[in-house]
Structure formats: C-alpha cells, structure tokens
Design a protein around this motif. Structure first.
Motif, short mmCIF file in Angstrom:
data_model
loop_
_atom_site.label_atom_id
_atom_site.label_comp_id
_atom_site.label_asym_id
_atom_site.label_seq_id
_atom_site.Cartn_x
_atom_site.Cartn_y
_atom_site.Cartn_z
N SER A 61 0.85 -1.17 0.00
CA SER A 61 0.00 0.00 0.00
C SER A 61 0.90 1.24 0.00
N ASP A 62 0.39 2.32 -0.51
CA ASP A 62 1.18 3.56 -0.59
C ASP A 62 1.59 4.03 0.81
N SER A 63 0.77 3.75 1.79
CA SER A 63 1.04 4.25 3.14
C SER A 63 2.24 3.58 3.80
N VAL A 64 2.66 2.42 3.32
CA VAL A 64 3.77 1.72 3.95
C VAL A 64 4.95 1.50 3.01
N LYS A 65 4.78 1.85 1.76
CA LYS A 65 5.84 1.63 0.78
C LYS A 65 7.10 2.36 1.20
N GLY A 66 8.21 1.68 1.15
CA GLY A 66 9.48 2.27 1.54
C GLY A 66 9.80 2.12 3.02
N ARG A 67 8.82 1.72 3.81
CA ARG A 67 9.04 1.55 5.26
C ARG A 67 8.87 0.09 5.69
N PHE A 68 7.97 -0.62 5.03
CA PHE A 68 7.68 -2.01 5.39
C PHE A 68 8.26 -2.93 4.31
N THR A 69 8.70 -4.11 4.74
CA THR A 69 9.22 -5.11 3.81
C THR A 69 8.65 -6.47 4.17
#
Length: 127
Positions: A61-69
C-alpha cells in the motif's frame, strides 16, 4: 484445518521498528498468496502488503511503501513483515491472511480474496 498464527506485535516509539511473523499450517503453503491487513480502532480493515503465491511479486500500500518489507519462506511456511520508521498511524491490529493462488494482482488488495485469517497481533506506536 488451515491455521495462521501471527507473532511479534508490541509497543514501540515513533521511528522504531517491529518484525511480525506469520506461521501457516494445514495448507500447502506454496499454493497460497499471503497478505497482511490491519485494522485500527473505529476504522475498516485495510490492505498493507501481499506476496504472490509464486513469490515473484510483492504489492505494498502507498502508506507503507518504503518503510515495510514483506518476505516469505516456503521452507518454513512463514511470512514476515519488517516494519521500520513506524508512525502513530501504523497503530492497529495486524492480520495475516492466505489466498489460494490467484493470478490477478488486483485481487491481492481485496480482503474477500483471502480464505484464511490469523487471530491478529497488536501494534502500538506512541509518540
């Protein structure tokens, strides 16, 4: 009987990290796409991330992209969710879910696609 069991939730301060795990049993894991959803108090359940049954694609989701893996380990029948740079708005109950091998990317975002769900694990991010 298929069963999904989440672990790793807890409380953390803003900017911190947590790692969630989901262990699957009672199903042929490699045939299932796996997703993480979350539900905050008073809000509807929302999509977070999913990995296809083949493991070739991961959708965020856009809200977690780049922070969650997200990752999956078919040898151990597990998926993991590494959550970094956590924000207060990440506070929610996180659910692991399994969907029979779907070939449509759009289906992974829809919770109706998923046949099996875990019991959820609480994540609380405080400032």
């Amino acid at each position: 009987q298929a069963q999904l069991v989440e672990s790793g939730g807890g409380s953390v301060q803003v900017g911190g990290s947590l790692r969630l795990s989901c262990a699957a049993s009672g199903l042929t894991f490699s045939n299932y796409g796996m997703g993480w959803f979350r539900q905050a108090p008073g809000k509807e359940r929302e999509f977070v991330v999913a990995v296809t049954w083949s493991g070739q694609h991961i959708y965020y989701s856009d809200s977690v992209k780049g922070r969650f893996t997200m990752s999956r380990d078919n040898a151990k029948n597990t998926v993991s969710l590494q959550m970094d740079s956590l924000k207060p708005e990440d506070t929610a109950v996180y659910y692991c879910a399994a969907a029979w091998r779907t070939y449509s990317s759009a289906h992974y975002y829809d919770d109706r696609t998923y046949a099996y769900w875990g019991q959820g694990t609480q994540v609380t991010v405080s400032s």
